[in-house]
Enzyme design. Sequence first.
Site, PDB file in Angstrom:
ATOM      1  N   TYR A  52       0.848  -1.188   0.000  1.00  0.00           N
ATOM      2  CA  TYR A  52       0.000   0.000   0.000  1.00  0.00           C
ATOM      3  C   TYR A  52       0.889   1.244   0.000  1.00  0.00           C
ATOM      4  CZ  TYR A  52      -3.728  -3.257   1.395  1.00  0.00           C
ATOM      5  OH  TYR A  52      -4.627  -4.310   1.466  1.00  0.00           O
ATOM      6  N   TYR A 197     -12.634  -7.439   2.770  1.00  0.00           N
ATOM      7  CA  TYR A 197     -12.199  -6.151   2.249  1.00  0.00           C
ATOM      8  C   TYR A 197     -13.029  -5.795   1.022  1.00  0.00           C
ATOM      9  CZ  TYR A 197      -9.176  -8.108  -1.564  1.00  0.00           C
ATOM     10  OH  TYR A 197      -8.692  -8.744  -2.682  1.00  0.00           O
ATOM     11  N   CYS A 201     -16.896  -1.381  -1.674  1.00  0.00           N
ATOM     12  CA  CYS A 201     -16.620  -1.449  -3.117  1.00  0.00           C
ATOM     13  C   CYS A 201     -15.981  -0.153  -3.628  1.00  0.00           C
ATOM     14  CB  CYS A 201     -17.897  -1.764  -3.898  1.00  0.00           C
ATOM     15  SG  CYS A 201     -17.601  -2.465  -5.539  1.00  0.00           S
ATOM     16  N   LYS A 208     -22.292   8.191  -2.260  1.00  0.00           N
ATOM     17  CA  LYS A 208     -21.806   9.562  -2.426  1.00  0.00           C
ATOM     18  C   LYS A 208     -21.206   9.835  -3.810  1.00  0.00           C
ATOM     19  CE  LYS A 208     -22.665  10.588   1.920  1.00  0.00           C
ATOM     20  NZ  LYS A 208     -23.754  11.527   2.285  1.00  0.00           N
TER      21      LYS A 208
END
Length: 325
Positions: A52, A197, A201, A208
Amino acid sequence: MEYIKISGTDIRVSRIGLGTQPIGYFDKESGMRTIRKALDQGIDLMDTAPVYGDGRAEEILGEVLKDYDREEVIISSKAGMEKINSRPVRNASPELMEKTLEQSLQRLGTDHIDIFHVHWPDPLYPAEETARFMGELKEEGTIRAIGVSNFSSEQTYEFCRHAEVNVSQPPYNVFERAVEVGVLPFCQKNDITLMAYRTLCQGLLTGKMRLDADFSSHPVKKADPKFQSPRYQQYLEAVGRIDDFMKEKHGRTVLDLAVQWILGYDNTIALWGGWKPEHMEPVSEIFGWKPDPETRDQVVEIIRKTVKDPVGPGFLEPPTRQKTD
């Protein structure tokens, strides 16, 4: 907040965890505030990984955790990936796993990882050796629980033959439900905690997102077929219809449904990704209800009618070393 114990361990953990993947790619100060906001909301599970942001998410998390009691925060991280020609590929050899773990411990500023996952199954390396190595790490206390991420039920079964698996981490959300006929029932039958996880999505299920959104700076969304026309329009329509349905029937939102779709099952955890503190605001409103079977069936029917060209999370799968070399 609700809490459970990770199967086969004494680890007590919040049923919502912060997914730090986006924190590795966006503003550092915003990411740090997001982690603090999550902790303030009762989220004590921080899920991260070396890939990450090439370790950046772990570094940011480690910096924040200097201000907290280490024993009050549960860290979930991973290993089993390396970069070849600037591309992440699978490598679950004990040698690379050990090297990656040492680097993660340094970035996180800790001497142990609470939940340590094999990030992806490696078809070029025997599961038996990786599993035994993980078991040794657990015995010596460097890790407290063994996880497998992105493993099928068959791959998890093979891994379980050589080491106790405490956690399975698959992609799972209202739109991506393949685990409901494989990994989920396997985990329920074999007492393995499921840590999902992509619960939201990549933000689609927050309700939003808008049609004119720009995803060019987001490393996952721009690669996800769901965020490309014409699928994006179909998924947005489904989200709108689900939101309307939830408000009318339950006085809830599509976001409430997305999280409780996971938490409605026993022994499950939902990872909630975010990189802004405001992303954590709705957490306190999620609990207090569960979707009944009729609600689940009606939501699936809405998706069937609106998403004409569905696609799963297959785009996430990294290549093996053989295909890259």
